[in-house]
Design a protein around this motif. Structure first.
Motif, short mmCIF file in Angstrom:
data_model
loop_
_atom_site.label_atom_id
_atom_site.label_comp_id
_atom_site.label_asym_id
_atom_site.label_seq_id
_atom_site.Cartn_x
_atom_site.Cartn_y
_atom_site.Cartn_z
N GLU A 101 -82.28 -10.75 18.31
CA GLU A 101 -82.20 -9.39 17.74
C GLU A 101 -83.27 -9.51 16.54
O GLU A 101 -83.62 -8.39 16.19
CB GLU A 101 -80.94 -9.30 17.08
N THR A 102 -83.61 -10.55 16.11
CA THR A 102 -84.84 -10.78 15.27
C THR A 102 -85.66 -11.84 15.60
O THR A 102 -85.55 -12.43 16.76
CB THR A 102 -84.32 -10.96 13.62
N PHE A 103 -86.82 -11.74 14.86
CA PHE A 103 -87.67 -12.78 15.17
C PHE A 103 -87.23 -14.40 14.98
O PHE A 103 -87.77 -15.51 15.68
CB PHE A 103 -89.11 -12.68 14.66
N ARG A 104 -86.33 -14.68 14.12
CA ARG A 104 -85.85 -16.05 13.83
C ARG A 104 -84.95 -16.51 14.85
O ARG A 104 -83.88 -16.06 15.48
CB ARG A 104 -85.08 -15.96 12.45
N ARG A 105 -85.38 -17.75 15.27
CA ARG A 105 -84.56 -18.59 16.39
C ARG A 105 -83.97 -19.78 15.84
O ARG A 105 -83.24 -20.17 16.42
CB ARG A 105 -85.54 -18.70 17.61
N THR A 106 -84.48 -20.15 14.61
CA THR A 106 -83.95 -21.33 14.03
C THR A 106 -83.34 -21.14 12.89
O THR A 106 -83.32 -19.95 12.28
CB THR A 106 -85.19 -22.32 13.66
N PRO A 107 -82.61 -22.24 12.38
CA PRO A 107 -81.65 -21.84 11.22
C PRO A 107 -82.45 -21.61 9.85
O PRO A 107 -83.66 -22.12 9.79
CB PRO A 107 -80.63 -23.13 11.06
#
Length: 201
Positions: A101-107
């Motif tokens: 849903e956003t660009f962040r894929r990592t913690p």
């Protein structure tokens, strides 16, 4: 100054009557120092720092000691607490949007590395959100994964802009133009030495 003297100096700042949840007091720190149990003494002093409004100098000493002992996470935590003593404490329950849903894929890293922008309710003259930067420290965990929720501590770069916040207020995290998460304020405290105007839920 060696580690023992730094920890001794910090322990002298702890007011009489302050104790941890296990009834450990500053006098117990001295016992551990006498037996060269420096890591235990440092840990206890960090716990004791939660029992009173410790000044920045207390945390500065613990940061220095932790650095000399090579305890990086502890050093960063003490540096963070020193920052809070100077600008105030802001805690929130942060819910990150799921990956995809956003660009962040990592913690999100937990130890104050991330410096996202936040919509905290201010608006520009044009009516758009006026965003402000704050570091994020994830409590009780080394990181916060997308799609999960956890309590966090925030350290703003412009703390005076955040003074209006109170428990229950909602704020929004931005790393790009798309909102990456929503926070609900849990606790707001003024800087050390600024009275007893502590707001809690």
């Amino acid at each position: 100054m060696d580690v023992v003297r730094i920890l001794e100096s910090a322990s002298l700042l702890v007011p009489e009557g302050v104790a941890t949840d296990n009834d450990i007091a500053a006098s117990d720190v001295w016992d551990h120092l006498a037996h060269d149990e420096w890591e235990v003494a440092l840990s206890l002093l960090q716990e004791l720092g939660d029992g009173w409004t410790a000044p920045a100098g207390f945390w500065d000493q613990l940061e220095r000691a932790a650095g000399m002992l090579g305890f990086e996470r502890s050093r960063e935590w003490c540096r963070w607490r020193g920052g809070e003593a100077r600008v105030g404490v802001i805690r929130a329950e942060l819910a990150l949007r799921p990956a995809g849903e956003t660009f962040r894929r990592t913690p999100v890293p937990g130890a104050g590395v991330l410096r996202p922008m936040w919509d905290i309710g201010h608006r520009t003259e044009g009516g758009t959100p006026d965003l402000y930067i704050a570091h994020v420290w994830v409590e009780f965990a080394p990181e916060l994964a997308p799609g999960t929720t956890a309590p966090v501590r925030l350290l703003p770069l412009t703390p005076e802009r955040w003074r209006h916040l109170a428990p229950g207020d909602r704020i929004t995290l931005y790393e790009t133009a798309v909102a990456g998460g929503t926070g609900t304020i849990l606790e707001v405290q003024p800087p050390s030495g600024h009275g007893e105007d502590v707001r809690r839920p």
